[in-house]
Design a protein around this motif. Structure first.
Motif, PDB file in Angstrom:
ATOM      1  N   PRO A 150     -52.223  41.739  21.882  1.00 37.14           N
ATOM      2  CA  PRO A 150     -53.388  41.339  21.100  1.00 37.14           C
ATOM      3  C   PRO A 150     -53.664  42.418  20.051  1.00 37.14           C
ATOM      4  N   SER A 151     -54.050  42.026  18.852  1.00 37.94           N
ATOM      5  CA  SER A 151     -54.244  42.984  17.759  1.00 37.94           C
ATOM      6  C   SER A 151     -55.302  44.037  18.074  1.00 37.94           C
ATOM      7  N   ASN A 152     -56.191  43.755  19.018  1.00 35.21           N
ATOM      8  CA  ASN A 152     -57.219  44.728  19.374  1.00 35.21           C
ATOM      9  C   ASN A 152     -56.763  45.672  20.491  1.00 35.21           C
ATOM     10  N   SER A 153     -55.462  45.680  20.792  1.00 35.64           N
ATOM     11  CA  SER A 153     -54.901  46.528  21.843  1.00 35.64           C
ATOM     12  C   SER A 153     -53.855  47.470  21.247  1.00 35.64           C
ATOM     13  N   ASP A 154     -53.695  48.645  21.850  1.00 32.39           N
ATOM     14  CA  ASP A 154     -52.696  49.612  21.397  1.00 32.39           C
ATOM     15  C   ASP A 154     -51.443  49.613  22.268  1.00 32.39           C
ATOM     16  N   GLU A 155     -51.409  48.792  23.298  1.00 32.88           N
ATOM     17  CA  GLU A 155     -50.298  48.782  24.254  1.00 32.88           C
ATOM     18  C   GLU A 155     -49.405  47.565  24.033  1.00 32.88           C
ATOM     19  N   TRP A 156     -48.105  47.775  23.826  1.00 31.87           N
ATOM     20  CA  TRP A 156     -47.169  46.650  23.716  1.00 31.87           C
ATOM     21  C   TRP A 156     -46.933  46.050  25.089  1.00 31.87           C
ATOM     22  N   GLY A 157     -46.792  44.741  25.148  1.00 31.03           N
ATOM     23  CA  GLY A 157     -46.465  44.057  26.390  1.00 31.03           C
ATOM     24  C   GLY A 157     -44.991  44.205  26.719  1.00 31.03           C
ATOM     25  N   GLU A 158     -44.541  43.465  27.716  1.00 32.57           N
ATOM     26  CA  GLU A 158     -43.136  43.488  28.113  1.00 32.57           C
ATOM     27  C   GLU A 158     -42.278  42.773  27.079  1.00 32.57           C
ATOM     28  N   ASP A 159     -40.998  43.071  27.084  1.00 31.86           N
ATOM     29  CA  ASP A 159     -40.040  42.425  26.192  1.00 31.86           C
ATOM     30  C   ASP A 159     -39.974  40.936  26.525  1.00 31.86           C
ATOM     31  N   LEU A 160     -40.333  40.082  25.573  1.00 33.23           N
ATOM     32  CA  LEU A 160     -40.356  38.642  25.827  1.00 33.23           C
ATOM     33  C   LEU A 160     -38.967  38.010  25.831  1.00 33.23           C
ATOM     34  N   LEU A 161     -37.957  38.735  25.370  1.00 33.46           N
ATOM     35  CA  LEU A 161     -36.591  38.200  25.424  1.00 33.46           C
ATOM     36  C   LEU A 161     -35.958  38.437  26.789  1.00 33.46           C
ATOM     37  N   GLY A 162     -36.564  39.269  27.591  1.00 33.39           N
ATOM     38  CA  GLY A 162     -36.058  39.511  28.941  1.00 33.39           C
ATOM     39  C   GLY A 162     -34.955  40.546  28.960  1.00 33.39           C
ATOM     40  N   TYR A 184     -52.490  38.450  17.160  1.00 28.02           N
ATOM     41  CA  TYR A 184     -51.516  39.266  17.878  1.00 28.02           C
ATOM     42  C   TYR A 184     -50.667  40.059  16.902  1.00 28.02           C
ATOM     43  N   ASP A 185     -50.138  41.183  17.384  1.00 29.74           N
ATOM     44  CA  ASP A 185     -49.155  41.962  16.647  1.00 29.74           C
ATOM     45  C   ASP A 185     -47.797  41.727  17.291  1.00 29.74           C
ATOM     46  N   PHE A 186     -46.753  41.683  16.464  1.00 25.35           N
ATOM     47  CA  PHE A 186     -45.381  41.484  16.933  1.00 25.35           C
ATOM     48  C   PHE A 186     -44.567  42.735  16.620  1.00 25.35           C
ATOM     49  N   ARG A 187     -43.650  43.074  17.518  1.00 29.23           N
ATOM     50  CA  ARG A 187     -42.690  44.162  17.291  1.00 29.23           C
ATOM     51  C   ARG A 187     -41.300  43.624  17.627  1.00 29.23           C
ATOM     52  N   PHE A 188     -40.426  43.663  16.625  1.00 31.39           N
ATOM     53  CA  PHE A 188     -39.054  43.203  16.768  1.00 31.39           C
ATOM     54  C   PHE A 188     -38.118  44.405  16.680  1.00 31.39           C
ATOM     55  N   SER A 224     -32.364  36.319  10.146  1.00 32.26           N
ATOM     56  CA  SER A 224     -31.952  37.630   9.635  1.00 32.26           C
ATOM     57  C   SER A 224     -30.447  37.806   9.861  1.00 32.26           C
ATOM     58  N   SER A 225     -29.924  38.919   9.380  1.00 29.80           N
ATOM     59  CA  SER A 225     -28.495  39.197   9.535  1.00 29.80           C
ATOM     60  C   SER A 225     -28.201  40.029  10.777  1.00 29.80           C
ATOM     61  N   GLN A 226     -29.222  40.334  11.584  1.00 27.10           N
ATOM     62  CA  GLN A 226     -29.051  41.173  12.757  1.00 27.10           C
ATOM     63  C   GLN A 226     -29.501  40.457  14.023  1.00 27.10           C
ATOM     64  N   ALA A 227     -28.856  40.792  15.128  1.00 26.93           N
ATOM     65  CA  ALA A 227     -29.243  40.227  16.428  1.00 26.93           C
ATOM     66  C   ALA A 227     -30.537  40.880  16.902  1.00 26.93           C
ATOM     67  N   LEU A 228     -31.464  40.065  17.370  1.00 29.46           N
ATOM     68  CA  LEU A 228     -32.729  40.545  17.896  1.00 29.46           C
ATOM     69  C   LEU A 228     -32.545  40.817  19.389  1.00 29.46           C
ATOM     70  N   HIS A 229     -32.818  42.057  19.798  1.00 33.84           N
ATOM     71  CA  HIS A 229     -32.639  42.430  21.205  1.00 33.84           C
ATOM     72  C   HIS A 229     -33.944  42.576  21.962  1.00 33.84           C
ATOM     73  N   TYR A 230     -35.033  42.908  21.249  1.00 34.08           N
ATOM     74  CA  TYR A 230     -36.317  43.105  21.907  1.00 34.08           C
ATOM     75  C   TYR A 230     -37.421  42.467  21.066  1.00 34.08           C
ATOM     76  N   PHE A 231     -38.374  41.845  21.749  1.00 37.18           N
ATOM     77  CA  PHE A 231     -39.533  41.256  21.078  1.00 37.18           C
ATOM     78  C   PHE A 231     -40.760  41.535  21.930  1.00 37.18           C
ATOM     79  N   GLY A 252     -47.949  34.488  27.690  1.00 37.50           N
ATOM     80  CA  GLY A 252     -48.850  34.063  28.759  1.00 37.50           C
ATOM     81  C   GLY A 252     -49.494  35.247  29.435  1.00 37.50           C
ATOM     82  N   ASP A 253     -50.095  36.114  28.643  1.00 35.08           N
ATOM     83  CA  ASP A 253     -50.674  37.334  29.196  1.00 35.08           C
ATOM     84  C   ASP A 253     -52.127  37.189  29.621  1.00 35.08           C
ATOM     85  N   GLY A 254     -52.687  35.970  29.495  1.00 34.34           N
ATOM     86  CA  GLY A 254     -54.051  35.729  29.921  1.00 34.34           C
ATOM     87  C   GLY A 254     -55.114  36.152  28.931  1.00 34.34           C
TER      88      GLY A 254
END
Length: 110
Positions: A45-57, A81-85, A34-41, A73-75
């Motif tokens: 799991p698609s059957n969950s409503d809670e986003w995990g921690e930012d995988l980029l740190g 899975y759903d992704f949020r960028f 993309s043309s933009q810097a990714l800061h958070y990822f 590695g969330d077990g």
């Protein structure tokens, strides 16, 4: 009798290796075309409503034209899975139902 037990265990091991991989720990390459810097990822799991921690740190940024290895590695034993960028410019993209069990790489583009 010992031969039957050994043969049965070998058959179970062979069957288990033929099943799809569970998503307990998955690594893939994230490519930012993309043309933009990714800061958070974030993922979940698609059957969950809670986003995990930012995988980029805390200090992680994936600049345009760059790629990096992502580890989920969330077990969870889920493959879907759903992704949020989120970019530094404030753009947000959510992608649902990504099969991470078969994922080698994922590419972001405009």
């Amino acid at each position: 009798m010992n031969t039957y037990v050994t043969g049965g265990l070998a058959a179970l091991a062979l069957l288990a290796s033929a099943l799809p991989a569970a998503a307990e720990t998955v690594e893939f390459t994230l490519i930012n075309e993309s043309s933009q810097a990714l800061h958070y990822f974030y993922t979940n799991p698609s059957n969950s409503d809670e986003w995990g921690e930012d995988l980029l740190g805390e200090d992680g940024t994936l600049e345009p034209g760059m790629e990096g290895t992502v580890t989920i590695g969330d077990g969870s034993d889920q493959c879907e899975y759903d992704f949020r960028f989120e970019t530094g410019e404030g753009a947000v993209l959510e992608v649902t139902n990504v099969d991470i069990c078969t994922l080698d790489s994922y590419t972001l583009s405009d």
